[in-house]
Design a protein around this motif. Structure first.
Motif, short mmCIF file in Angstrom:
data_model
loop_
_atom_site.label_atom_id
_atom_site.label_comp_id
_atom_site.label_asym_id
_atom_site.label_seq_id
_atom_site.Cartn_x
_atom_site.Cartn_y
_atom_site.Cartn_z
N LEU A 133 59.57 30.41 18.23
CA LEU A 133 58.82 31.58 18.69
C LEU A 133 59.26 32.84 17.96
O LEU A 133 58.44 33.73 17.69
N TYR A 134 60.53 32.93 17.63
CA TYR A 134 61.04 34.09 16.89
C TYR A 134 60.34 34.20 15.52
O TYR A 134 59.81 35.27 15.16
N PHE A 135 60.32 33.11 14.78
CA PHE A 135 59.71 33.15 13.45
C PHE A 135 58.19 33.24 13.52
O PHE A 135 57.56 33.84 12.65
N PHE A 136 57.60 32.68 14.57
CA PHE A 136 56.16 32.85 14.76
C PHE A 136 55.84 34.33 14.98
O PHE A 136 54.91 34.88 14.37
N ALA A 137 56.59 34.99 15.86
CA ALA A 137 56.36 36.41 16.13
C ALA A 137 56.58 37.24 14.87
O ALA A 137 55.82 38.18 14.60
N LYS A 138 57.58 36.89 14.10
CA LYS A 138 57.86 37.63 12.86
C LYS A 138 56.70 37.50 11.88
O LYS A 138 56.23 38.50 11.31
N ASN A 139 56.23 36.29 11.67
CA ASN A 139 55.11 36.07 10.75
C ASN A 139 53.84 36.77 11.25
O ASN A 139 53.08 37.36 10.46
N LEU A 140 53.62 36.70 12.55
CA LEU A 140 52.40 37.28 13.11
C LEU A 140 52.41 38.80 13.02
O LEU A 140 51.40 39.42 12.64
#
Length: 442
Positions: free
Chosen positions: A106-113
């Motif tokens: 979720l951390y990297f998803f939020a970062k990419n998004l």
């Protein structure tokens, strides 16, 4: 790595260690026993005791789907059997480890998004009024939002309790987080396939998650150039390919499960059970009380109606929010949690952890206080009214169901409020309007 990056990495490590420790059963065995017995965390489709019973029956050579106790998928049965054979210590660390891995995804998803949102808004909203520019996602959100998502998931009591109770919602959340992460990688063909595969795995584990497919397809289409996306045949071709990958993967999982079990009885125990909801054990959903009070001759009609109700939102929500598919997925996760037969705190905690991504909507939301108070009241009164009903015998099911309706109403208010705030923000950005009254529509 600069100083800020080093500080953030250290924060992630520390918070991850704290989250892992909080989820260890040995830290608070009394709390673990409490949450294992709570119907807010453990429901017929994710409870550890039912899963352990299924593993025992499988090891004893008995088909666990012949009875009405086990409702996990065959692959989950095999996985839990292997995990249990490695000992109780391994099992007690498996669930926290999966939860930490979910938080990392979720951390990297939020970062990419967030990075993609900033790039997109610089292209689409280059000449906005100063006050309207306040609605845009600033560069400062690139480190802040992913960290907030990580912390919200790691320290969310709903998620912690669900993990301590060893519910299989932990695995479903991990599959959903992996789906979101791979989808956020954009045009990478391997990531596109992986996102569809993980959605198929999540749908295989929890039937109603197949409703995320329309929004996921639109999310994958955002990486396609505008000129190609405007061609109908090109978009239809992508839809056929994505649907094919998803459908073939899901069908393959079901067929492979039948080969493992040597029969198709698991279909009734897993998927028919998820739709018909014959187990009326009280939970935080709508179904159990409604079907307890219903005449049997009307049951089939209302089962079909309830199933159609939850399925009805997938395409309209994805279509309305087609310009922001990640938000459409967020809204659908809330709606699925509200209307599926056996929701739990683990489902609620997952979508709550995604809210910091859209924290810029909070100033436009009007019911934050009402939702917060209703949610807090429901969480506090759930165990109180359960004890009065089941243990003390001084109350009845109406009391518990009343607070269930308060809990569901808080989620309904929240999804309506956040969706309206999202549409207000999009309208203001599109029309370069400082207030909704700045432009008078004919």
């Amino acid at each position: 790595m600069d100083r800020r990056g080093a500080v953030q990495a250290a924060t992630l490590v520390v918070m991850g260690a704290i989250g892992f420790t909080l989820r260890l059963p040995s830290l608070s065995p009394g709390v673990q026993r409490f949450v294992e017995d709570r119907v807010e965390f453990s429901v017929p489709t994710n409870a550890w005791r039912r899963a352990a019973e299924g593993v025992f029956l499988h090891e004893s050579g008995v088909d666990p789907y012949e009875g009405d106790m086990y409702h996990e998928t065959p692959l989950c049965l095999i996985f839990l059997t292997k995990a249990k054979s490695l000992g109780e210590t391994f099992l007690n660390r498996l669930f926290p480890a999966c939860d930490i891995l979910t938080a990392i995804c979720l951390y990297f998803f939020a970062k990419n998004l967030v990075e993609a949102m900033i790039i997109q808004q610089r292209k689409d909203y280059a000449s906005l009024k100063p006050k309207v520019q306040l609605l845009l996602t600033p560069f400062e959100d690139i480190p802040k939002v992913p960290l907030a998502v990580f912390i919200w998931y790691i320290l969310n009591p709903f998620v912690i309790g669900s993990c301590m109770a060893k519910t299989t919602s932990v695995f479903t959340n991990l599959l959903l987080a992996a789906m979101l992460l791979f989808t956020s990688f954009g045009s990478n063909p391997v990531a596109r396939v992986a996102s569809l595969v993980f959605l198929a795995l999540a749908s295989y584990q929890t039937l109603y998650l197949f409703l995320l497919f329309p929004a996921l397809h639109l999310y994958l289409m955002t990486s396609v150039p505008d000129k190609q996306r405007s061609r109908l045949w090109y978009e239809l071709g992508h839809l056929v390919v994505n649907l094919g990958i998803f459908g073939v993967t899901l069908s393959g999982l079901v067929i492979f499960s039948s080969m493992i079990m040597g029969s198709w009885t698991f279909l009734r125990g897993v998927y028919v059970f998820a739709v018909s909801s014959p187990d009326l054990t009280p939970n935080i959903g709508l179904f159990w009380y409604f079907f307890t009070e219903m005449f049997e001759q009307f049951r089939t009609f209302f089962v079909c109606t309830f199933f159609m109700n939850v399925c009805l939102y997938a395409i309209p929500v994805a279509t309305k929010l087609r310009h922001d598919p990640p938000f459409a997925i967020f809204v659908l996760l809330i709606l699925i949690t509200i209307f599926k037969p056996y929701p739990s705190y683990g489902d609620v905690g997952f979508y709550m952890s995604l809210f910091p991504i859209w924290r810029r909507l909070e100033p436009l939301m009007k019911q934050t206080l009402i939702v917060s108070v209703m949610l807090l009241i429901a969480v506090v009164l759930f165990p109180v009214l359960w004890k009065l009903w089941i243990i003390a015998g001084s109350a009845n099911s109406n009391f518990f169901y009343a607070i269930t309706l308060v809990f569901i109403a808080s989620q309904v208010f929240f999804v309506c409020d956040v969706t309206l705030a999202h549409e207000k923000r999009q309208w203001q950005l599109k029309n370069n309007a400082e207030t909704l009254e700045a432009i008078h529509l004919d």
